[in-house]
Design a protein around this motif. Structure first.
Motif: not given
Length: 91
Positions: A34-35, A38
């Motif tokens: 959730n980034d 990343k």
């Protein structure tokens, strides 16, 4: 009645199944992280997997067809795959 698959077909299909499972795994990792940074890193790692899978499945297919296709046509297909790989190659 028994149904036998050609070894080339089975090899190509298994490579594509493995590749597809890897794609799904990466999608789940992206959701888990959730980034965006990343997610981009993980997504970019798939670029290392795609071209070798394409090349290996093409070679397996051409090997399976070697007795049915002329050498000239095999060279044309390999040249086409080479152009695809060259076209998607990053600088």
């Amino acid at each position: 009645m028994f149904f036998f698959l050609d070894k080339a077909i089975l090899g190509m299909a298994l490579l594509r199944i493995i590749s597809g499972c890897l794609e799904i795994f990466v999608a789940l990792l992206i959701i888990k992280f959730n980034d965006i940074e990343k997610a981009l890193i993980v997504n970019s790692s798939l670029a290392l997997v795609g071209p070798p899978i394409l090349l290996i499945t093409t070679v397996i297919g051409l090997t399976g067809m070697a007795d049915k296709v002329s050498l000239t046509k095999i060279l044309w297909v390999l040249g086409g795959v080479g152009c695809i790989l060259y076209g998607v190659k990053s600088n």
